[in-house]
Structure formats: structure tokens, C-alpha cells
Write an enzyme that holds these catalytic residues in place. Sequence first.
Site, PDB file in Angstrom:
ATOM      1  N   HIS A 197      27.834  73.541 -72.112  1.00 41.80           N
ATOM      2  CA  HIS A 197      28.083  74.364 -73.427  1.00 41.80           C
ATOM      3  C   HIS A 197      29.577  74.981 -73.376  1.00 41.80           C
ATOM      4  O   HIS A 197      29.775  75.971 -74.033  1.00 41.80           O
ATOM      5  CB  HIS A 197      27.005  75.330 -73.674  1.00 41.80           C
ATOM      6  CG  HIS A 197      25.446  74.829 -73.896  1.00 41.80           C
ATOM      7  ND1 HIS A 197      25.281  74.928 -75.259  1.00 41.80           N
ATOM      8  CD2 HIS A 197      24.836  74.276 -73.245  1.00 41.80           C
ATOM      9  CE1 HIS A 197      24.248  74.162 -75.367  1.00 41.80           C
ATOM     10  NE2 HIS A 197      23.740  73.927 -74.199  1.00 41.80           N
ATOM     11  N   THR A 198      30.437  74.300 -72.463  1.00 44.29           N
ATOM     12  CA  THR A 198      31.882  74.529 -72.812  1.00 44.29           C
ATOM     13  C   THR A 198      32.747  73.581 -73.618  1.00 44.29           C
ATOM     14  O   THR A 198      33.723  74.162 -74.221  1.00 44.29           O
ATOM     15  CB  THR A 198      32.573  74.508 -71.392  1.00 44.29           C
ATOM     16  OG1 THR A 198      32.129  73.299 -70.559  1.00 44.29           O
ATOM     17  CG2 THR A 198      32.034  75.825 -70.542  1.00 44.29           C
ATOM     18  N   GLY A 207      18.850  64.196 -71.584  1.00 41.37           N
ATOM     19  CA  GLY A 207      19.964  64.731 -71.106  1.00 41.37           C
ATOM     20  C   GLY A 207      21.023  64.042 -70.379  1.00 41.37           C
ATOM     21  O   GLY A 207      21.966  64.474 -69.971  1.00 41.37           O
ATOM     22  N   LEU A 208      20.800  62.711 -70.505  1.00 47.17           N
ATOM     23  CA  LEU A 208      21.634  61.749 -69.754  1.00 47.17           C
ATOM     24  C   LEU A 208      22.677  61.125 -70.859  1.00 47.17           C
ATOM     25  O   LEU A 208      23.503  60.172 -70.508  1.00 47.17           O
ATOM     26  CB  LEU A 208      20.950  60.748 -68.900  1.00 47.17           C
ATOM     27  CG  LEU A 208      20.162  61.450 -67.730  1.00 47.17           C
ATOM     28  CD1 LEU A 208      19.388  60.265 -67.154  1.00 47.17           C
ATOM     29  CD2 LEU A 208      21.256  61.977 -66.836  1.00 47.17           C
ATOM     30  N   SER A 221      22.222  59.231 -73.822  1.00 50.69           N
ATOM     31  CA  SER A 221      21.760  57.901 -74.320  1.00 50.69           C
ATOM     32  C   SER A 221      22.340  57.570 -75.698  1.00 50.69           C
ATOM     33  O   SER A 221      22.678  56.560 -75.949  1.00 50.69           O
ATOM     34  CB  SER A 221      20.352  57.675 -74.321  1.00 50.69           C
ATOM     35  OG  SER A 221      19.902  58.359 -75.572  1.00 50.69           O
ATOM     36  N   SER A 222      22.620  58.652 -76.347  1.00 53.25           N
ATOM     37  CA  SER A 222      23.397  58.815 -77.692  1.00 53.25           C
ATOM     38  C   SER A 222      24.972  58.367 -77.400  1.00 53.25           C
ATOM     39  O   SER A 222      25.135  57.663 -78.005  1.00 53.25           O
ATOM     40  CB  SER A 222      22.982  60.286 -78.548  1.00 53.25           C
ATOM     41  OG  SER A 222      23.655  61.195 -77.832  1.00 53.25           O
ATOM     42  N   ASP A 253      30.441  63.947 -73.967  1.00 57.08           N
ATOM     43  CA  ASP A 253      29.608  62.769 -73.622  1.00 57.08           C
ATOM     44  C   ASP A 253      30.405  61.625 -73.767  1.00 57.08           C
ATOM     45  O   ASP A 253      30.507  60.557 -72.981  1.00 57.08           O
ATOM     46  CB  ASP A 253      28.423  62.836 -74.255  1.00 57.08           C
ATOM     47  CG  ASP A 253      27.487  63.849 -74.086  1.00 57.08           C
ATOM     48  OD1 ASP A 253      27.955  64.746 -73.177  1.00 57.08           O
ATOM     49  OD2 ASP A 253      26.475  63.948 -74.688  1.00 57.08           O
TER      50      ASP A 253
HETATM   51  P1  ADP Z   1      20.290  62.130 -75.197  1.00 59.94           P
HETATM   52  O1  ADP Z   1      21.834  61.885 -75.706  1.00 59.94           O
HETATM   53  O2  ADP Z   1      20.302  63.156 -74.142  1.00 59.94           O
HETATM   54  O3  ADP Z   1      19.520  60.789 -74.602  1.00 59.94           O
HETATM   55  P2  ADP Z   1      20.022  62.387 -78.003  1.00 59.94           P
HETATM   56  O4  ADP Z   1      18.726  63.161 -78.750  1.00 59.94           O
HETATM   57  O5  ADP Z   1      21.410  63.170 -78.054  1.00 59.94           O
HETATM   58  O6  ADP Z   1      19.560  62.501 -76.354  1.00 59.94           O
HETATM   59  O7  ADP Z   1      19.887  61.201 -78.258  1.00 59.94           O
HETATM   60  C1  ADP Z   1      18.726  60.077 -78.418  1.00 59.94           C
HETATM   61  C2  ADP Z   1      18.632  59.401 -79.619  1.00 59.94           C
HETATM   62  O8  ADP Z   1      19.824  58.404 -79.684  1.00 59.94           O
HETATM   63  C3  ADP Z   1      17.279  58.766 -79.760  1.00 59.94           C
HETATM   64  O9  ADP Z   1      16.459  59.612 -80.280  1.00 59.94           O
HETATM   65  C4  ADP Z   1      17.756  57.428 -80.574  1.00 59.94           C
HETATM   66  O10 ADP Z   1      17.880  57.840 -81.861  1.00 59.94           O
HETATM   67  C5  ADP Z   1      19.283  57.200 -80.123  1.00 59.94           C
HETATM   68  N1  ADP Z   1      19.283  56.132 -79.298  1.00 59.94           N
HETATM   69  C6  ADP Z   1      19.863  56.305 -77.957  1.00 59.94           C
HETATM   70  N2  ADP Z   1      19.648  55.124 -77.291  1.00 59.94           N
HETATM   71  C7  ADP Z   1      19.210  54.102 -78.035  1.00 59.94           C
HETATM   72  C8  ADP Z   1      18.714  52.847 -77.848  1.00 59.94           C
HETATM   73  N3  ADP Z   1      18.927  51.951 -76.873  1.00 59.94           N
HETATM   74  N4  ADP Z   1      18.493  52.227 -79.105  1.00 59.94           N
HETATM   75  C9  ADP Z   1      17.879  52.882 -80.255  1.00 59.94           C
HETATM   76  N5  ADP Z   1      18.294  54.259 -80.171  1.00 59.94           N
HETATM   77  C10 ADP Z   1      18.909  54.849 -79.461  1.00 59.94           C
HETATM   78 MG    MG Z   2      23.052  62.933 -76.745  1.00 57.50          MG
END
Ligand code: ADP
Ligand code: MG
Length: 392
Positions: free
Chosen positions: A38-39, A134-135, A137-138, A182
Site C-alpha cells: 500500500h505504498t 494477491g499474486l 493475475s490481473s 504490479d
Molecule cells: P489478483 O490480481 O490478485 O489475482 P484481481 O481481483 O486484481 O486479483 O484480478 C483477478 C481478475 O482478473 C479475475 O477475476 C479476472 O476478471 C481477471 N483475470 C485474471 N487472470 C485471468 C485469466 N487468465 N482469464 C480471464 N480473466 C482473468
Molecule cells: Mg490484481
Amino acid sequence: MILGPAARDARDLFAATIGGEPAGLWSAPGRVNLIGEHTDYNDGFVLPFAIDRRTYAAATRSAERRIRVASTLEAETVEVRLDELDLVFPDRREAVPEWARYPLGVASALLPERDADLPGVDVAIASDVPVGSGLSSSAAIECAVAAALDELWELDLDRIALARAGRLAENEAVGAPTGIMDQLAAMLGRADAAVFLDCRSLESEVIDLGFREQGLGTLVIDTGVTHSHATGGYRERREACEHGAAVMGVTALRDLSVDDLARAAELLDDASFRRVRHVVTENRRVLDTVEALRAHGPGTIGDLLLASHASMRDDFEISIPELDTAVETAVAAGAIGARMTGGGFGGAAIAVVPSESTKDVTDAVTEAFAASGFSAPRCFSVTPSDGARRDA
Ligand code: ADP
Ligand code: MG
């Protein structure tokens, strides 16, 4: 290059939904944040590293002026015309399913001047980054798509510009008010190294972790408790930080040092003060961690990780009992340090663990979760790895 299962899944999905061979395969990693939570949106310092879990985008140009995206996680292929990409922006967001706003938001951010000659693009996505843990994926999906579009649209942008497009997608198209950490980690990561970022200047420096030489690994302890950054606590914490900076008369909390905390305690209510204290001391801990890594290697960073966790638990109040249990148990079982990572309210903790203790730590955490009546955690090791790239 030998392609792993997620890379093959992306190509298979491409064949099934779009047909034929993609022009290329691009990927970007998830990340863990070693320290500095959160920085980022407070213009401060962070020290994430990219991990060996990646999101793959198999993609090609198309003669039709539209973008098509498919994901192994979703049943539906989403299609939007290039001249309708503003569908992903706030006033028309409902027109596109949420997941597709990540890749389509990136496309929209990269459409420079709606150049009439830009070709359409078809993208098939697969990933082995756990979603919502929290890894990040977004950022992985954003950066994989950004890397693909950069080449397919011949934009030739630098990595920071691509990271910015990812952030814009997340902020504007998804509506999650996250910082740029990220995306920069996913773009700039290197093997056995972390990315030291100044989130104000966006200057970055790759810092050797020296984990390999010291026989240290990083264990991710995924609590399985999911969170959504688009709503709730994350936004509230962000607002508290903006409030704190305004009351203290600075542009961002980055501009405060530990010496300013006495004045902050006088001017702010208790909760706001503690939010501010977390950010100010966390910035200090990031700088101290970088110094410790440079001067002594990774063996000395454990206490900084633990202090970071305590600050998030007590001052920022974004931890949950599962994360506290993970951290305490990991350290008792042999980790040199541990902390929750990511935005909070769920997700994962990380523990830096001598390789020979990985099994002991995993077993101890699993038992402690069972004893507390928590759902079983998912523990897996990650390795600091390279950032976004073209794989094939
Ligand atoms: P984090 O980034 O911590 O994994 P977020 O809530 O920021 O969690 O992002 C997750 C969202 O990103 C998922 O709910 C989806 O909408 C999207 N997402 C991430 N990876 C994929 C993927 N491989 N295919 C489709 N959507 C994805
Ligand atoms: Mg995310």
C-alpha cells in the site's frame, strides 16, 4: 523453448476458438511483493519480484477490425469492434463482462490515435497464476496482452509505457483504483532479483536477491480467502491515505518521514494516524530492505518482513486471522521472515524459507490452519523470474 502446460493451453484454446496457428505467444508473470504494501499509490517505494507463474496470450492479427478475446477460465469469447473499444470505459462498462475488460482495457489504452489502419487482433489466454490470491493475475493478463499488442500493432513502446497501459486498463476499464507496482514488476522482473521501484518517478532498479546462493526459497501460503480490489476495504484505505496527505499538507504520504509522525498524531484521528504510520514506516522498511540486501544479502531481511506484517495487521488493519496464523506459524517452523502480501483482506502470505525447511513450514502451517478451523491453505514455492516476454 519447451512450452509448459499453460502455454500449451493458450495455443490449444486459440486453435479451438479462433482457429489455426497464432502469430506468436507472449507471456507475463504474476508477482509477489517482498515488501512495500500500500505504498505504491502513495508515491512510495516497493520491492516486488516476478514469479515463475505466468499468463500466456496466443495472438494474431486479423483482417476484421475487432478484438476477440478468449480465456480458458471463461466459457464465452468476447468480441468488440476497434471503434467501439470505449465500451470498456466507465459509463458503458456493463456492455463487456468483467474479465474481458482487463485485456480489452489494455487494447483501448494502447489504441494510440485510433489509427484507421490498425488491424484487428485475436487473443487466447491461459494462465497458471492463481486468480484473486494477491499474486496479481490481473497484471499478468494485462501485461501479456500489452506485450502481444505492442508487437502485433508495431507500437514499439518501452516496458514502462506498456505497464502504464495495464494500469490504465485496471483503473479505468475495471474500476479498481490500484497503483502501477504490479504491472512494473510483471514487465521488469529478472531471475533471482527483485524490482525496486520508486512509484513517484517510476525509476526502477533490479536488486539481486541472492536467494539461490543462500539456498532460500519463497513459499506462498494462499489462504483461499478471495478479495475484490474493485470494492470495499482497498478503496477505503486509499481514501484514508489521501485524507492523511491532505491534512498533513503534502502531495502524497511519500513526502512524510518517520520524524513527521509526531505531528501526524496531533492532527489526525486515531484510525487515520495509524493508516499514515503504516505507509510512512513501510516506505522506510523498503529502503532498509534494499540496503540490507546490498550490504549483507538476504539473510538479514527477516525482521523487516515481520515488522511489515505487524504494521499491516495493527496499523493498516488489512490482515485476517488466516494470514496472521500463516506468518506466525511459518516463522516458528523455520522461515527467516514472513508477511502477508498483496492488497489484503484475504489472499496470500509469503515466507522466505531455507529450502531444507520448506516441508516443515508447509506441514506446520497446514496443521495450524486445521487446528483453527480454517480451510486448508494452498502452499507452493515460487522463484524470482523474468518479466514479460515473447515465448514463441
Ligand atoms: P489478483 O490480481 O490478485 O489475482 P484481481 O481481483 O486484481 O486479483 O484480478 C483477478 C481478475 O482478473 C479475475 O477475476 C479476472 O476478471 C481477471 N483475470 C485474471 N487472470 C485471468 C485469466 N487468465 N482469464 C480471464 N480473466 C482473468
Ligand atoms: Mg490484481
